[in-house]
Design a protein around this motif. Structure first.
Motif, PDB file in Angstrom:
ATOM      1  N   GLU A  71      22.488  88.844  30.278  1.00  0.00           N
ATOM      2  CA  GLU A  71      22.586  89.469  31.654  1.00  0.00           C
ATOM      3  C   GLU A  71      24.121  89.033  32.204  1.00  0.00           C
ATOM      4  OE1 GLU A  71      19.564  89.838  34.507  1.00  0.00           O
ATOM      5  OE2 GLU A  71      18.026  90.073  32.682  1.00  0.00           O
ATOM      6  N   VAL A  72      25.129  89.712  32.346  1.00  0.00           N
ATOM      7  CA  VAL A  72      26.280  89.262  32.892  1.00  0.00           C
ATOM      8  C   VAL A  72      26.204  90.248  34.032  1.00  0.00           C
ATOM      9  CG1 VAL A  72      28.715  89.060  32.742  1.00  0.00           C
ATOM     10  CG2 VAL A  72      27.359  89.027  30.625  1.00  0.00           C
ATOM     11  N   PRO A  73      26.195  89.533  35.239  1.00  0.00           N
ATOM     12  CA  PRO A  73      25.874  90.244  36.286  1.00  0.00           C
ATOM     13  C   PRO A  73      27.428  90.924  36.723  1.00  0.00           C
ATOM     14  CG  PRO A  73      26.126  88.085  37.086  1.00  0.00           C
ATOM     15  CD  PRO A  73      26.188  87.965  35.444  1.00  0.00           C
ATOM     16  N   ALA A  74      27.466  92.394  36.706  1.00  0.00           N
ATOM     17  CA  ALA A  74      28.824  93.026  36.719  1.00  0.00           C
ATOM     18  C   ALA A  74      29.404  92.956  38.108  1.00  0.00           C
ATOM     19  CB  ALA A  74      28.450  94.499  36.512  1.00  0.00           C
ATOM     20  N   ARG A  75      30.612  92.811  38.314  1.00  0.00           N
ATOM     21  CA  ARG A  75      31.266  92.677  39.381  1.00  0.00           C
ATOM     22  C   ARG A  75      31.302  94.098  39.922  1.00  0.00           C
ATOM     23  NH1 ARG A  75      34.890  89.501  42.090  1.00  0.00           N
ATOM     24  NH2 ARG A  75      36.720  90.188  43.067  1.00  0.00           N
ATOM     25  N   GLN A  76      31.008  94.102  41.344  1.00  0.00           N
ATOM     26  CA  GLN A  76      30.897  95.430  41.926  1.00  0.00           C
ATOM     27  C   GLN A  76      31.445  95.550  43.259  1.00  0.00           C
ATOM     28  OE1 GLN A  76      26.759  96.565  42.427  1.00  0.00           O
ATOM     29  NE2 GLN A  76      26.616  97.349  40.534  1.00  0.00           N
ATOM     30  N   ALA A  83      25.959  87.528  58.485  1.00  0.00           N
ATOM     31  CA  ALA A  83      26.940  86.593  57.594  1.00  0.00           C
ATOM     32  C   ALA A  83      26.720  85.916  56.361  1.00  0.00           C
ATOM     33  CB  ALA A  83      27.884  85.606  58.605  1.00  0.00           C
ATOM     34  N   GLN A  84      25.334  85.479  56.326  1.00  0.00           N
ATOM     35  CA  GLN A  84      25.035  84.691  55.225  1.00  0.00           C
ATOM     36  C   GLN A  84      24.646  85.648  54.204  1.00  0.00           C
ATOM     37  OE1 GLN A  84      24.610  81.221  55.173  1.00  0.00           O
ATOM     38  NE2 GLN A  84      24.612  81.897  52.894  1.00  0.00           N
ATOM     39  N   ARG A  85      24.067  86.741  54.449  1.00  0.00           N
ATOM     40  CA  ARG A  85      23.893  87.693  53.521  1.00  0.00           C
ATOM     41  C   ARG A  85      25.389  88.295  52.913  1.00  0.00           C
ATOM     42  NH1 ARG A  85      18.470  91.033  53.626  1.00  0.00           N
ATOM     43  NH2 ARG A  85      18.879  92.175  51.852  1.00  0.00           N
ATOM     44  N   VAL A  86      25.956  88.649  53.678  1.00  0.00           N
ATOM     45  CA  VAL A  86      27.329  88.891  53.097  1.00  0.00           C
ATOM     46  C   VAL A  86      27.928  88.046  52.244  1.00  0.00           C
ATOM     47  CG1 VAL A  86      29.737  89.551  53.825  1.00  0.00           C
ATOM     48  CG2 VAL A  86      27.666  90.394  55.199  1.00  0.00           C
ATOM     49  N   VAL A  87      28.063  86.776  52.862  1.00  0.00           N
ATOM     50  CA  VAL A  87      28.481  85.789  51.868  1.00  0.00           C
ATOM     51  C   VAL A  87      27.887  85.658  50.592  1.00  0.00           C
ATOM     52  CG1 VAL A  87      28.860  83.243  51.853  1.00  0.00           C
ATOM     53  CG2 VAL A  87      29.672  84.680  53.811  1.00  0.00           C
ATOM     54  N   ASP A  88      26.640  85.487  50.715  1.00  0.00           N
ATOM     55  CA  ASP A  88      25.901  85.577  49.499  1.00  0.00           C
ATOM     56  C   ASP A  88      26.073  86.490  48.492  1.00  0.00           C
ATOM     57  OD1 ASP A  88      24.422  83.514  50.326  1.00  0.00           O
ATOM     58  OD2 ASP A  88      22.441  84.327  50.902  1.00  0.00           O
ATOM     59  N   THR A  89      26.382  87.857  48.988  1.00  0.00           N
ATOM     60  CA  THR A  89      26.729  88.831  48.131  1.00  0.00           C
ATOM     61  C   THR A  89      28.308  88.815  47.572  1.00  0.00           C
ATOM     62  OG1 THR A  89      25.570  90.285  49.665  1.00  0.00           O
ATOM     63  CG2 THR A  89      26.870  91.680  47.884  1.00  0.00           C
ATOM     64  N   GLN A  90      28.897  88.175  48.239  1.00  0.00           N
ATOM     65  CA  GLN A  90      30.334  87.682  47.630  1.00  0.00           C
ATOM     66  C   GLN A  90      30.319  86.800  46.600  1.00  0.00           C
ATOM     67  OE1 GLN A  90      33.440  85.649  49.637  1.00  0.00           O
ATOM     68  NE2 GLN A  90      34.616  87.351  49.407  1.00  0.00           N
ATOM     69  N   ARG A  91      29.543  85.747  47.203  1.00  0.00           N
ATOM     70  CA  ARG A  91      29.435  84.763  45.987  1.00  0.00           C
ATOM     71  C   ARG A  91      28.613  84.981  44.875  1.00  0.00           C
ATOM     72  NH1 ARG A  91      28.766  80.096  50.692  1.00  0.00           N
ATOM     73  NH2 ARG A  91      31.038  80.034  51.270  1.00  0.00           N
ATOM     74  N   ALA A  92      27.834  85.997  44.868  1.00  0.00           N
ATOM     75  CA  ALA A  92      27.333  86.583  43.596  1.00  0.00           C
ATOM     76  C   ALA A  92      28.176  87.209  42.595  1.00  0.00           C
ATOM     77  CB  ALA A  92      26.218  87.339  43.872  1.00  0.00           C
ATOM     78  N   GLY A  93      29.645  87.298  43.190  1.00  0.00           N
ATOM     79  CA  GLY A  93      30.720  87.806  42.281  1.00  0.00           C
ATOM     80  C   GLY A  93      31.101  89.033  42.617  1.00  0.00           C
ATOM     81  N   HIS A  94      30.773  89.649  43.859  1.00  0.00           N
ATOM     82  CA  HIS A  94      31.124  91.241  44.362  1.00  0.00           C
ATOM     83  C   HIS A  94      32.181  91.170  45.461  1.00  0.00           C
ATOM     84  CE1 HIS A  94      27.666  92.136  41.937  1.00  0.00           C
ATOM     85  NE2 HIS A  94      26.924  91.484  42.639  1.00  0.00           N
ATOM     86  N   GLU A  95      32.848  92.271  45.217  1.00  0.00           N
ATOM     87  CA  GLU A  95      33.666  92.433  46.492  1.00  0.00           C
ATOM     88  C   GLU A  95      32.903  93.120  47.475  1.00  0.00           C
ATOM     89  OE1 GLU A  95      38.295  93.333  44.950  1.00  0.00           O
ATOM     90  OE2 GLU A  95      36.781  94.904  44.379  1.00  0.00           O
ATOM     91  N   VAL A  96      33.073  92.793  48.723  1.00  0.00           N
ATOM     92  CA  VAL A  96      32.117  93.157  49.781  1.00  0.00           C
ATOM     93  C   VAL A  96      33.196  93.812  50.962  1.00  0.00           C
ATOM     94  CG1 VAL A  96      30.186  92.795  51.283  1.00  0.00           C
ATOM     95  CG2 VAL A  96      30.692  91.358  49.344  1.00  0.00           C
ATOM     96  N   VAL A  97      32.749  94.969  51.282  1.00  0.00           N
ATOM     97  CA  VAL A  97      33.352  95.803  52.607  1.00  0.00           C
ATOM     98  C   VAL A  97      32.198  95.663  53.439  1.00  0.00           C
ATOM     99  CG1 VAL A  97      34.454  97.614  53.632  1.00  0.00           C
ATOM    100  CG2 VAL A  97      35.106  96.861  51.222  1.00  0.00           C
ATOM    101  N   VAL A  98      32.315  95.358  54.829  1.00  0.00           N
ATOM    102  CA  VAL A  98      31.260  95.539  55.811  1.00  0.00           C
ATOM    103  C   VAL A  98      31.470  96.379  56.905  1.00  0.00           C
ATOM    104  CG1 VAL A  98      29.893  94.165  57.482  1.00  0.00           C
ATOM    105  CG2 VAL A  98      30.749  93.147  55.048  1.00  0.00           C
ATOM    106  N   VAL A  99      30.759  97.249  57.405  1.00  0.00           N
ATOM    107  CA  VAL A  99      30.846  98.230  58.245  1.00  0.00           C
ATOM    108  C   VAL A  99      29.880  97.644  59.535  1.00  0.00           C
ATOM    109  CG1 VAL A  99      30.762 100.463  59.231  1.00  0.00           C
ATOM    110  CG2 VAL A  99      31.698  99.836  56.820  1.00  0.00           C
ATOM    111  N   VAL A 100      30.414  97.484  60.626  1.00  0.00           N
ATOM    112  CA  VAL A 100      29.507  97.217  61.628  1.00  0.00           C
ATOM    113  C   VAL A 100      29.281  98.190  62.752  1.00  0.00           C
ATOM    114  CG1 VAL A 100      29.223  94.820  61.508  1.00  0.00           C
ATOM    115  CG2 VAL A 100      31.158  95.623  62.586  1.00  0.00           C
ATOM    116  N   SER A 101      28.161  98.290  63.419  1.00  0.00           N
ATOM    117  CA  SER A 101      28.021  99.082  64.612  1.00  0.00           C
ATOM    118  C   SER A 101      27.956  97.902  65.868  1.00  0.00           C
ATOM    119  CB  SER A 101      26.517  99.382  64.753  1.00  0.00           C
ATOM    120  OG  SER A 101      26.541 100.431  63.821  1.00  0.00           O
TER     121      SER A 101
END
Ligand code: ADP
Ligand code: ASP
Ligand code: MG
Length: 437
Positions: A6-11, A32-50
């Motif tokens: 299981e190589v987690p794919a970079r998404q 913020a914690q959730r976003v950082v967790d996603t990034q630290r799992a190896g993903h690129e993250v774009v966040v859109v906020v209301s």
């Protein structure tokens, strides 16, 4: 050499957080914690906020204390400020967690729109600054709901709930793997859980049905977000920012039916859900001459006022022979302009009067299985009759039945229809936050 299984794919993941998810400082830190967790799992993250909580409504209230005729350009300047507050605070919170973040206004993120203030359409997306931020290892945060007019270079907004559309447009332009819409419920339910506590969570829904639900007022997703996702094949995952539960997948094309095993498509339920809408008003143009061209003239006037007509019914007039009444519904917010335009054309079109009623509600039953299952309308109308609810207008599509009722009967009507089609769950849905405003 054997590779780990299981190589987690970079998404590339676009995550959109609605107002209730960033309602206060604690909410922003949680996101913020959730976003950082996603990034630290190896993903690129774009966040859109209301905008935070009910900020947009509060800004609208504020402007109405100053004028009831705010220039549309200035209204967009005002409302777009809400999302700028959340984007900057979220960037700070992410920074505090030791990760890099850069926030961008809609304009800076390349959201190019037409010039219709208050309901601009995205005509191009040039996210090169977002891409550069990602390349530098930062989380890119984009203010939802806003863009910039290609012609006038003025700031525009996309209409209420438009941050969902910002997210999908960015996901499409950046070729993201998924667009996650984080909100205050665990996904798309068979009805609004605030009205029907026993509504059931839907695990997967076709974008065709989701389009009808959104178009019928289920504000869980902005209509244009669903259209965009369908057109560009963006997978949408609607879920709660307050839990880790799997949410609802909106499948971009009907071919993406969930296969259980060996290519066997899962049978879709006949009914996917019930939507309701309190945002429309009913206009009746009374005593229209019953000759060709009059309906065309009326709706040209309405179109010029940029009003979006929904249901239309024409009837023999109570007014006299050779006359007809034409009723239609449109968003309450567009009512005043439409009425003014119609009154100005009264002499030319030759109708007798106009009636306006904002105390209405619309209920819609949606399901792709309606096409092949007779008897749905019979059950539908029987349920309303049993609940003693009178119907004002009816319209249907291949996969939808809609009725207009009195506003104060709408909730009861929704619950009656939900039960009549056996959509109730055993337990109650969780609503984590938000005021439902
Ligand atoms: P956000 O601020 O996250 O964009 P919205 O208020 O726009 O959130 O949308 C979420 C709300 O949509 C829910 O709290 C719920 O009351 C409402 N809603 C309406 N119809 C549905 C539905 N079918 N399923 C889930 N939620 C729905
Ligand atoms: N803040 C805007 C609104 O309240 C846009 C959004 O939340 O999607 O409508
Ligand atoms: Mg929303």
């Amino acid at each position: 050499m054997s590779l780990p299984l299981e190589v987690p794919a970079r998404q590339l993941i676009v995550q959109k957080f609605g107002g209730s998810s960033v309602a206060d400082a604690a909410g922003i830190k949680r996101v913020a914690q959730r976003v950082v967790d996603t990034q630290r799992a190896g993903h690129e993250v774009v966040v859109v906020v209301s905008a935070m909580g009910d900020t947009t409504d509060e800004l609208l209230d504020l402007s109405s204390q100053i004028t009831d005729q705010a220039p549309a350009r200035e209204m967009d300047m005002l409302l777009s400020a809400g999302e700028r507050i959340s984007m900057a605070l979220l960037a700070m919170a992410i920074n505090k967690l030791g990760a890099k973040a850069r926030s961008f206004t809609g304009s800076q993120a390349g959201m190019i729109t037409d010039g219709i203030h208050g309901k601009a359409r995205i005509i191009d997306v040039d996210p090169h600054r977002v891409r550069t931020a990602l390349d530098k290892g930062a989380v890119a945060i984009v203010a939802g709901f806003q863009g910039v007019s290609r012609e006038s270079h003025d700031i525009t907004t996309l209409g209420r709930g438009g941050s969902d559309t910002t997210a999908v447009a960015l996901a499409a332009a950046l070729d993201a793997d998924v667009c996650e819409i984080y909100t205050d419920v665990d996904g798309v339910y068979t009805a609004d859980p605030r009205v029907v506590p026993t509504a059931k969570k839907i695990d997967r829904i076709s974008s065709e049905e989701m389009l009808e639900l959104a178009a019928s007022g289920a504000k869980i997703l902005h209509l244009r977000c669903v259209e965009y996702a369908r057109r560009f094949g963006v997978p949408l995952h609607v879920r709660s920012s307050f839990s880790q539960h799997e949410g609802t997948w909106v499948l971009p094309s009907p071919d993406d039916k969930i296969t259980i095993s060996e290519g066997v498509a899962l049978e879709q339920p006949i009914i996917s859900g019930v939507a309701h809408d309190r945002s429309e008003a009913k206009v009746t143009v009374v005593g229209v001459p019953d000759i060709p061209g009059k309906a065309a003239a009326i709706f040209q006037v309405i179109a010029k006022a940029h009003a979006n007509v929904d249901m239309i019914v024409q009837n023999i007039s109570t007014f006299g022979r050779g006359k007809t009444d034409i009723s239609f519904t449109l968003p309450i917010v567009e009512g005043a302009d439409a009425l003014e335009a119609l009154k100005a054309a009264q002499g030319e079109i030759g109708f007798e009067d106009i009636e306006y009623n904002a105390e209405i509600g619309k209920l819609s039953l949606i399901g792709a299985g309606m096409r092949s299952n007779p008897g749905v309308s019979a059950t539908f109308f029987q349920a309303l009759s049993d609940a003693g609810i009178n119907i004002n207008m009816i319209s249907t599509s291949e996969i939808r039945i809609s009725v207009v009722t009195r506003a104060d009967l709408l909730d009861a009507a929704v619950r009656a229809i939900h039960s009549a089609f056996n959509l109730d769950a055993e337990s109650e849905a969780t609503v984590y936050g938000g005021t439902g405003r």
